[in-house]
Design a protein around this motif. Structure first.
Motif, short mmCIF file in Angstrom:
data_model
loop_
_atom_site.label_atom_id
_atom_site.label_comp_id
_atom_site.label_asym_id
_atom_site.label_seq_id
_atom_site.Cartn_x
_atom_site.Cartn_y
_atom_site.Cartn_z
N LYS A 118 0.12 5.19 -15.58
CA LYS A 118 1.49 5.06 -15.26
C LYS A 118 1.65 4.21 -14.03
CE LYS A 118 2.69 9.81 -16.81
NZ LYS A 118 3.07 11.10 -16.30
N MET A 119 0.91 3.62 -13.30
CA MET A 119 0.82 3.03 -12.17
C MET A 119 1.37 1.44 -12.28
SD MET A 119 -2.60 3.86 -10.03
CE MET A 119 -2.50 2.35 -8.97
N LEU A 120 2.25 1.20 -11.27
CA LEU A 120 3.09 -0.09 -11.20
C LEU A 120 2.10 -1.42 -11.46
CD1 LEU A 120 5.25 0.26 -8.04
CD2 LEU A 120 6.03 0.19 -10.38
N ASP A 121 2.54 -2.23 -12.38
CA ASP A 121 1.76 -3.43 -12.26
C ASP A 121 2.12 -4.16 -11.21
OD1 ASP A 121 4.07 -5.64 -13.60
OD2 ASP A 121 4.48 -3.56 -13.85
N THR A 125 0.86 -1.18 -0.03
CA THR A 125 0.06 -0.12 0.05
C THR A 125 0.91 1.20 0.03
OG1 THR A 125 -1.86 -1.11 1.25
CG2 THR A 125 -1.77 1.25 1.43
N ARG A 126 1.97 1.15 0.80
CA ARG A 126 2.80 2.45 0.93
C ARG A 126 3.77 2.61 -0.17
NH1 ARG A 126 3.37 0.85 6.54
NH2 ARG A 126 5.34 -0.10 5.93
N LEU A 127 4.03 1.46 -0.89
CA LEU A 127 4.72 1.75 -2.12
C LEU A 127 3.96 2.29 -3.22
CD1 LEU A 127 7.57 1.44 -3.48
CD2 LEU A 127 7.07 -0.84 -4.09
N ARG A 128 2.63 1.55 -3.40
CA ARG A 128 1.75 2.23 -4.51
C ARG A 128 1.55 3.71 -4.40
NH1 ARG A 128 -3.27 -1.43 -5.47
NH2 ARG A 128 -3.41 -1.58 -3.18
N ILE A 129 1.35 4.14 -3.03
CA ILE A 129 1.13 5.62 -2.56
C ILE A 129 2.54 6.25 -3.22
CG2 ILE A 129 1.16 7.55 -0.93
CD1 ILE A 129 -0.57 5.65 0.93
N ILE A 130 3.73 5.90 -2.87
CA ILE A 130 4.86 6.42 -3.48
C ILE A 130 5.03 6.49 -4.97
CG2 ILE A 130 7.20 6.33 -3.50
CD1 ILE A 130 7.13 5.19 -0.45
N ASP A 131 4.49 5.56 -5.49
CA ASP A 131 4.56 5.31 -6.83
C ASP A 131 3.56 6.19 -7.56
OD1 ASP A 131 4.90 3.97 -9.35
OD2 ASP A 131 2.85 3.30 -9.27
N ILE A 132 2.45 6.57 -6.76
CA ILE A 132 1.37 7.49 -7.53
C ILE A 132 1.98 8.96 -7.29
CG2 ILE A 132 -0.74 8.44 -6.82
CD1 ILE A 132 -1.99 5.70 -6.18
N MET A 171 7.92 -7.47 -6.89
CA MET A 171 9.30 -7.67 -6.60
C MET A 171 10.00 -6.54 -5.81
SD MET A 171 10.80 -9.27 -10.52
CE MET A 171 9.53 -7.93 -11.50
N MET A 172 9.27 -5.38 -5.96
CA MET A 172 9.79 -4.18 -5.36
C MET A 172 9.73 -4.25 -3.77
SD MET A 172 8.97 -1.05 -7.98
CE MET A 172 10.24 0.25 -7.07
N THR A 173 8.51 -4.78 -3.39
CA THR A 173 8.35 -4.66 -1.97
C THR A 173 9.01 -5.73 -1.38
OG1 THR A 173 6.31 -5.87 -2.31
CG2 THR A 173 5.99 -3.58 -2.08
N ASP A 174 9.20 -7.03 -1.93
CA ASP A 174 10.12 -8.21 -1.70
C ASP A 174 11.38 -7.57 -1.47
OD1 ASP A 174 8.00 -9.74 -1.29
OD2 ASP A 174 8.73 -10.89 -3.31
#
Lengths: 131, 131
Positions: B33-36, A54-61, B42-45
């Motif tokens: 543009k959001m991450l798939d 969830t946090r990484l998707r926020i950072i991604d956005i 892979m990134m969170t891991d």
DNA sequence: GTTTTAGTTGAATAATTATTCAACTGTCAA
DNA sequence: TTGACAGTTGAATAATTATTCAACTAAAAC
């Protein structure tokens, strides 16, 4: 209170390790360079920001544009409360910053290191998946 | 089964978000543009490897020198089992690699990105604590 | 060939942490 | 001046994950 039959050769009192030193000179040399507790804590806290999806998707956005809580909630299909909790977490760690305009709070990334760390990891996983 | 009174404007079917889009054009642009999901995983891991204090201390130790499980256990004052579990975790994610010599298994860092990510974060927390 | 040691493993437990829920604040519009 | 909405919050629950424990393998020493 000893957890095992070994008398630990590392000099510690609690003796949790269940073995003895094998390469003494390397161990002694390494011990001097090890991270201190407070730096360690700051580093793991920083990484934890990126280690939850969830946090990484926020950072991604937020890579692209500042955004309000509602719009993030819609994009991630989660409640405002869940998003707000994570934004609070990220703000406390100085990963994101907030700007208020009327009722709406806009969040954006706080530090260039956030972009850097994100980019290095993205490269890493893209290279991995190309092998 | 709806969790709220809003009809979500994001087009999703499950409607977990409890609000509507406020800035439609920014949301639409960002969604593209959001991450798939697989890149996100892979990134969170990868970040999770650094986000636990035991694992980060292992990575810290291996910055300097390859090291066997016993010596790492002594340095961190933890059981070989606990260390071995975390080393397995790190090996599966290609953060560390192993080399066996007789009874002894030597671990070292697997990828230059590991050093890079570590260095960027260390800079970050050192700058923070200087403010 | 028996014993000791380095390391691994799976299952159980312990500890941590993300999300939910309900109640709340502050701002805006009618 | 009331109602609606954006966002926050603390406590409870749910989900995840680190460590422990006991049993195991493989290499070396005796």
């Amino acid at each position: 209170m000893a957890k095992n039959k070994y008398s630990c050769s590392c000099g510690c009192s609690s003796q949790l390790c269940d073995c003895e030193i094998i390469h003494k000179s390397v161990v002694d040399k390494t011990r001097k360079k090890m991270l201190d507790v407070s730096t360690l804590k700051m580093m793991t806290d920083f990484y934890k920001s990126f280690a939850d999806s969830t946090r990484l998707r926020i950072i991604d956005i937020l890579q692209n544009h500042e955004m309000c809580v509602c719009d993030i909630s819609v994009l991630l299909n989660m409640t405002k409360s869940a998003i707000s909790h994570q934004l609070k977490y990220l703000r406390q760690l100085n990963i994101v910053k907030a700007r208020k305009d009327g009722k709406i709070v806009y969040y954006s990334l706080a530090d260039k290191h956030v972009n850097e760390i994100y980019a290095v990891c993205l490269n890493h996983v893209l290279e991995e998946s190309n092998e």
